[in-house]
Scaffold this active site. Structure first.
Site, PDB file in Angstrom:
ATOM      1  N   GLU A 233      -2.262   5.052  17.650  1.00  0.00           N
ATOM      2  CA  GLU A 233      -0.846   5.122  17.250  1.00  0.00           C
ATOM      3  C   GLU A 233       0.013   5.824  18.297  1.00  0.00           C
ATOM      4  OE1 GLU A 233       0.109   3.419  14.943  1.00  0.00           O
ATOM      5  OE2 GLU A 233      -1.128   3.519  13.154  1.00  0.00           O
TER       6      GLU A 233
ATOM      7  N   HIS B 125      -1.805  10.812   6.015  1.00  0.00           N
ATOM      8  CA  HIS B 125      -1.733   9.952   4.829  1.00  0.00           C
ATOM      9  C   HIS B 125      -1.840  10.812   3.567  1.00  0.00           C
ATOM     10  CE1 HIS B 125      -3.958   6.832   7.602  1.00  0.00           C
ATOM     11  NE2 HIS B 125      -2.706   7.001   7.963  1.00  0.00           N
TER      12      HIS B 125
ATOM     13  N   HIS C  88       1.583   2.955   4.103  1.00  0.00           N
ATOM     14  CA  HIS C  88       0.760   3.533   5.157  1.00  0.00           C
ATOM     15  C   HIS C  88       0.623   5.054   5.061  1.00  0.00           C
ATOM     16  CE1 HIS C  88      -0.072   3.557   9.814  1.00  0.00           C
ATOM     17  NE2 HIS C  88      -0.771   4.476   9.182  1.00  0.00           N
TER      18      HIS C  88
END
Ligand code: 13P
Length: 266
Positions: free
Chosen positions: A78, A99, A160
């Site tokens: 990422e 998350h 996400h």
């Protein structure tokens, strides 16, 4: 000022915290820190962020290209998302992606965190919008996040997780904690019959306190046109304003019409 090795140790410490607090599972999440305009430290891809040691940490340039990485380690998948934040926000020195259970639940349900329910969340975050879904590791997520970067220091990523950033790593991590705490309280109060929201005057006073504190970073209180338009805050925008809320009734009517047509599948 911390030296590079100490910053690597701090990244490992924050990685352990997000893992131990259940904000990430298995190998999820990533963290980065800006050293200077062309050098950034980041977590490696595909390892548990709860068990890192300083030699795991990679160094990349402003394009996310490797400057230094020990054998067996590659920068986070990422990294483009992190680099986009640094590019568009020169005031940011650290980025955390995780998350967390409740915040991610809201991101999956498509519900932005916009209800003013407690003073700390209003002061620290204002509201937290949801950046449109993008495939992880592609330019889709950086592109989706970009439009919120000038007005917020915390964004949910649709289906996400969450992304937070600040002028130092501890502050970026604390923003992640604040987002999750806010999401959890909102969830619990919804189970208890629905939150009793702070009223407009209360929100306005909290925004004033934030200004008096001279808090750093971006906050919708300072940027949302609604805040300067006789409306007390941007909490009425549904988290979709990205600092460009509808400021007139005509805009409001057209937005409602758009949403109704969307619901009708037109
Ligand atoms: P990385 O291990 O590549 O950083 O990816 C983890 C993650 O959570 C992707 O969203």
């Amino acid at each position: 000022m911390l030296n590079e090795y100490e910053i690597k140790k701090q990244i490992c410490e924050i990685g352990k915290r997000i893992y131990d607090k259940g904000m990430v599972a298995a190998n999820d999440g990533n963290i980065s820190v800006k050293l200077n305009d062309n050098e950034f430290l980041c977590t490696p891809t595909g390892v548990s962020k709860g068990f890192m040691t300083p030699e795991y940490i990679c160094k990349v340039d402003k394009d996310g290209k490797v400057i230094q990485a020990n054998p067996g380690f590659k920068p986070s998948s990422e990294i483009k998302m992190h680099m986009r934040v640094y590019k568009e926000r020169p005031d940011v020195n650290a980025v955390v992606h995780a998350h967390p259970m409740y915040a991610t639940g809201f991101a999956i349900a498509g519900i932005p965190l916009t209800q003013p329910i407690m003073p700390e969340a209003v002061i620290a975050l204002g509201c937290v919008p949801i950046a449109e879904y993008g495939t992880p590791s592609t330019e889709e997520i950086p592109n989706a996040v970009a439009k919120y970067l000038q007005s917020f220091d915390a964004v949910l990523l649709e289906n996400h997780g969450a992304l937070t950033f600040s002028d130092n790593l501890l502050a970026a991590y604390h923003k992640m904690e604040s987002v999750e705490f806010y999401a959890k309280l909102l969830y619990i109060s919804k189970q208890l019959g629905g939150p009793k929201e702070l009223n407009d005057a209360q929100v306005k006073r909290l925004y004033e306190i934030r200004r008096q504190f001279g808090m750093t970073g971006k906050h919708p209180a300072d940027l949302c046109p609604n805040a300067n338009n006789g409306k007390p805050s941007c909490h009425g925008c549904g988290g979709n304003c990205s600092g460009h809320c509808s400021s007139g009734d005509a805009d409001l009517v057209s937005e409602i019409t758009r949403r109704v047509l969307e619901q009708l599948g037109k």
